[in-house]
Design a protein around this motif. Structure first.
Motif, PDB file in Angstrom:
ATOM      1  N   LYS A 271      18.200 -18.620  10.548  1.00 34.96           N
ATOM      2  CA  LYS A 271      19.027 -18.848   9.515  1.00 34.96           C
ATOM      3  C   LYS A 271      20.424 -19.778   9.724  1.00 34.96           C
ATOM      4  N   GLN A 272      20.683 -19.700  11.051  1.00 31.72           N
ATOM      5  CA  GLN A 272      21.874 -20.663  11.648  1.00 31.72           C
ATOM      6  C   GLN A 272      21.589 -22.126  11.529  1.00 31.72           C
ATOM      7  N   GLY A 273      20.088 -22.247  11.643  1.00 30.59           N
ATOM      8  CA  GLY A 273      19.640 -23.714  11.669  1.00 30.59           C
ATOM      9  C   GLY A 273      18.727 -24.009  12.808  1.00 30.59           C
ATOM     10  N   ALA A 274      18.380 -23.093  13.693  1.00 30.33           N
ATOM     11  CA  ALA A 274      17.356 -23.220  14.803  1.00 30.33           C
ATOM     12  C   ALA A 274      15.989 -23.493  14.052  1.00 30.33           C
ATOM     13  N   LYS A 275      15.283 -24.647  14.725  1.00 29.42           N
ATOM     14  CA  LYS A 275      14.087 -24.828  14.252  1.00 29.42           C
ATOM     15  C   LYS A 275      12.952 -23.623  14.561  1.00 29.42           C
ATOM     16  N   LEU A 276      12.186 -23.440  13.256  1.00 36.99           N
ATOM     17  CA  LEU A 276      11.319 -22.443  13.488  1.00 36.99           C
ATOM     18  C   LEU A 276      10.121 -23.103  13.842  1.00 36.99           C
ATOM     19  N   VAL A 277       9.388 -22.303  15.303  1.00 30.75           N
ATOM     20  CA  VAL A 277       8.257 -23.091  15.800  1.00 30.75           C
ATOM     21  C   VAL A 277       7.016 -21.984  15.913  1.00 30.75           C
ATOM     22  N   GLU A 278       6.006 -22.845  15.948  1.00 31.67           N
ATOM     23  CA  GLU A 278       4.707 -21.638  15.669  1.00 31.67           C
ATOM     24  C   GLU A 278       3.569 -22.280  16.962  1.00 31.67           C
ATOM     25  N   SER A 279       4.187 -23.402  17.602  1.00 34.81           N
ATOM     26  CA  SER A 279       3.222 -23.947  18.537  1.00 34.81           C
ATOM     27  C   SER A 279       4.080 -24.675  19.505  1.00 34.81           C
ATOM     28  N   ALA A 280       3.667 -25.014  20.604  1.00 30.88           N
ATOM     29  CA  ALA A 280       4.129 -26.119  21.621  1.00 30.88           C
ATOM     30  C   ALA A 280       4.399 -27.214  20.973  1.00 30.88           C
ATOM     31  N   GLN A 281       3.526 -27.651  20.191  1.00 29.71           N
ATOM     32  CA  GLN A 281       3.326 -29.023  19.665  1.00 29.71           C
ATOM     33  C   GLN A 281       4.463 -29.122  18.491  1.00 29.71           C
ATOM     34  N   ASP A 282       4.945 -28.174  18.142  1.00 28.98           N
ATOM     35  CA  ASP A 282       6.135 -28.028  17.165  1.00 28.98           C
ATOM     36  C   ASP A 282       7.217 -28.621  18.035  1.00 28.98           C
ATOM     37  N   ILE A 283       7.503 -28.197  18.980  1.00 28.15           N
ATOM     38  CA  ILE A 283       8.785 -28.483  19.988  1.00 28.15           C
ATOM     39  C   ILE A 283       8.526 -30.034  20.325  1.00 28.15           C
ATOM     40  N   LEU A 284       7.374 -30.352  20.959  1.00 34.55           N
ATOM     41  CA  LEU A 284       7.251 -31.742  21.250  1.00 34.55           C
ATOM     42  C   LEU A 284       7.468 -32.761  20.242  1.00 34.55           C
ATOM     43  N   ASP A 285       7.037 -32.176  19.117  1.00 34.17           N
ATOM     44  CA  ASP A 285       7.133 -33.244  17.986  1.00 34.17           C
ATOM     45  C   ASP A 285       8.976 -33.361  17.657  1.00 34.17           C
ATOM     46  N   GLU A 286       9.567 -32.143  17.793  1.00 35.48           N
ATOM     47  CA  GLU A 286      10.878 -32.257  17.440  1.00 35.48           C
ATOM     48  C   GLU A 286      11.732 -33.124  18.410  1.00 35.48           C
ATOM     49  N   LEU A 287      11.329 -33.009  19.738  1.00 39.64           N
ATOM     50  CA  LEU A 287      11.936 -33.785  20.849  1.00 39.64           C
ATOM     51  C   LEU A 287      11.287 -35.041  20.683  1.00 39.64           C
ATOM     52  N   ARG A 288      10.595 -35.569  20.035  1.00 38.80           N
ATOM     53  CA  ARG A 288       9.622 -36.840  19.922  1.00 38.80           C
ATOM     54  C   ARG A 288       8.948 -37.147  21.544  1.00 38.80           C
ATOM     55  N   TRP A 289       8.545 -36.163  21.970  1.00 41.05           N
ATOM     56  CA  TRP A 289       8.033 -36.413  23.338  1.00 41.05           C
ATOM     57  C   TRP A 289       6.767 -36.886  23.348  1.00 41.05           C
ATOM     58  N   GLN A 290       6.464 -38.223  24.012  1.00 41.56           N
ATOM     59  CA  GLN A 290       5.435 -39.029  23.943  1.00 41.56           C
ATOM     60  C   GLN A 290       4.583 -38.358  24.768  1.00 41.56           C
ATOM     61  N   THR A 291       3.617 -37.788  24.643  1.00 48.19           N
ATOM     62  CA  THR A 291       2.294 -36.974  25.400  1.00 48.19           C
ATOM     63  C   THR A 291       1.273 -36.740  24.648  1.00 48.19           C
ATOM     64  N   HIS A 292       0.021 -36.398  25.401  1.00 49.91           N
ATOM     65  CA  HIS A 292      -0.965 -36.178  24.626  1.00 49.91           C
ATOM     66  C   HIS A 292      -0.821 -34.744  23.835  1.00 49.91           C
ATOM     67  N   THR A 293      -1.488 -34.535  22.892  1.00 52.85           N
ATOM     68  CA  THR A 293      -1.269 -33.334  21.840  1.00 52.85           C
ATOM     69  C   THR A 293      -1.439 -32.263  22.594  1.00 52.85           C
ATOM     70  N   ALA A 294      -0.406 -31.174  22.617  1.00 47.79           N
ATOM     71  CA  ALA A 294      -0.487 -29.989  23.233  1.00 47.79           C
ATOM     72  C   ALA A 294      -1.459 -29.224  22.879  1.00 47.79           C
ATOM     73  N   PRO A 295      -2.236 -28.436  23.540  1.00 42.89           N
ATOM     74  CA  PRO A 295      -3.031 -27.262  22.953  1.00 42.89           C
ATOM     75  C   PRO A 295      -2.304 -26.236  22.261  1.00 42.89           C
ATOM     76  N   SER A 296      -2.947 -25.500  21.203  1.00 43.16           N
ATOM     77  CA  SER A 296      -2.154 -24.601  20.339  1.00 43.16           C
ATOM     78  C   SER A 296      -1.706 -23.525  21.362  1.00 43.16           C
ATOM     79  N   THR A 297      -0.756 -22.942  21.314  1.00 48.44           N
ATOM     80  CA  THR A 297      -0.205 -21.961  22.102  1.00 48.44           C
ATOM     81  C   THR A 297      -0.740 -20.372  21.664  1.00 48.44           C
ATOM     82  N   ALA A 298      -1.255 -20.773  20.185  1.00 50.76           N
ATOM     83  CA  ALA A 298      -1.842 -19.316  19.749  1.00 50.76           C
ATOM     84  C   ALA A 298      -3.375 -19.395  19.847  1.00 50.76           C
TER      85      ALA A 298
END
Length: 356
Positions: A271-298
């Motif tokens: 609610k305060q503005g943190a990014k809601l994430v459901e997978s590691a890839q959500d974090i990597l995308d937000e960080l614009r991390w250049q890597t292979h697609t991370a496998p789903s954490t679920a």
């Protein structure tokens, strides 16, 4: 670093009542620690109180630093100062970086790209699984996992980081000659081999409650972002998340059940503005991390009538009997089998929770 320089850095660090702020003030005004010890007392009094100035003017207390020098003589033990190339560069961006760090393990990990994973000590089985899976996948993507070696989410995050490619860093609130909690001693030894255990506190510092909020600024400070897995509204994890935000780091949170006390902190952060994430890839995308697609954490959902009846909320065995139409004996046997398969966790009070 020469022995005389090391002695001077340690001498100031172990000077009673000389805090980090005053230490940095002296460094900025007078130069390195050896120059500080060569400064006249009347000049020292311009930056520190008379008692501290007198202690510095008396010279290095060799007896007080000898135990640390003995500790440094042991394998894998290091002191990293503000003047050291191994000092975490991200820590220099925060308002109060510690003048020196005690490090047990590999110093090269201190400047690796990293992400903090934190959360409740009293975590749920699902929270432990999420922390471990996120950490494993993020470490495989090249991010070293940073956490605080506490029970619960921290422990699971370190375990996941150790399973991944980039390892893990534990930032602790005690001296490095003490492992707290003691039950994580084996985990701490593994981290020394495949990462680093770090503290700003001198050897012998016990687990004082006020030290842990202080170490939190280092957890967030060395990291590119901070993921909160589970947290109550009054959790210390929210302090770390606030510090991360103030330091300009990204804050991520995993949502949970609206009925779970350890999800409310995450919902507050979202609610305060943190990014809601459901997978590691959500974090990597937000960080614009250049890597292979991370496998789903679920893990992939498993189609199973009993698991379908359980849903994803903790469920009492009486409710499962009513939903499934099975006898208590048959249901208990099925639940035990699924628990052994890692599909279900037993909770207190006759409750069960689906994990996959």
């Amino acid at each position: 670093m020469s022995p005389s320089e090391l002695n001077a850095w340690l001498g100031l660090a172990l000077t009673p009542k000389l805090g980090g702020l005053s230490y940095r003030k002296l460094l900025a005004a007078l130069g390195g620690p050896e120059q500080i010890y060569a400064t006249p007392i009347h000049t020292l009094k311009q930056y520190v109180n008379a008692d501290v100035a007198q202690r510095i003017a008396n010279g290095i207390d060799l007896a007080s630093i000898q135990p640390t020098l003995d500790w440094l003589a042991q394998p894998n033990n290091h002191i990293v100062t503000l003047a050291d190339s191994h000092y975490p560069q991200r820590l220099l961006e925060i308002t109060d970086p510690p003048p020196l760090l005690y490090v047990k393990g590999r110093c090269d990990f201190l400047n690796q790209p990293s992400l903090a994973i934190i959360g409740s000590r009293s975590t749920t089985p699902q929270g432990q699984l999420n922390a471990k899976n996120f950490a494993h996948n993020l470490a495989d993507a090249g991010l070293t996992i940073v956490s605080g070696l506490a029970l619960g989410v921290d422990t699971a995050a370190h375990q996941g980081g150790l399973q991944g490619a980039a390892g893990t860093i534990a930032v602790v609130g005690t001296g490095l000659d003490i492992v707290y909690p003691a039950s994580n001693k084996s985990l701490a030894h593994q981290i020394v081999e495949y990462g680093a255990v770090v503290s700003e506190f001198p050897l012998g510092t016990p687990s004082i409650a006020s030290n842990f909020p202080r170490r939190n600024r280092i957890i967030s400070g060395v990291s590119m972002g901070c993921l909160v897995v589970e947290a109550a509204l009054k959790s210390g994890s929210l302090i770390t998340a606030r510090l991360a935000s103030e330091q300009g780091r990204e804050v991520f949170a995993i949502p949970g059940s609206i009925h779970s006390p350890v999800a409310r902190g995450c919902h507050y952060l979202i609610k305060q503005g943190a990014k809601l994430v459901e997978s590691a890839q959500d974090i990597l995308d937000e960080l614009r991390w250049q890597t292979h697609t991370a496998p789903s954490t679920a893990p992939a959902l498993i189609s199973d009538p009993l698991l379908d009846n359980m849903g994803f909320e903790p469920c009492h065995i009486d409710a499962l009997i009513a939903r499934s139409g099975l006898t208590a004996q048959t249901l208990s046997a099925m639940l035990l089998e699924k628990e052994l398969m890692g599909l279900v966790a037993t909770l207190p009070g006759g409750m069960y929770q689906r994990l996959i």
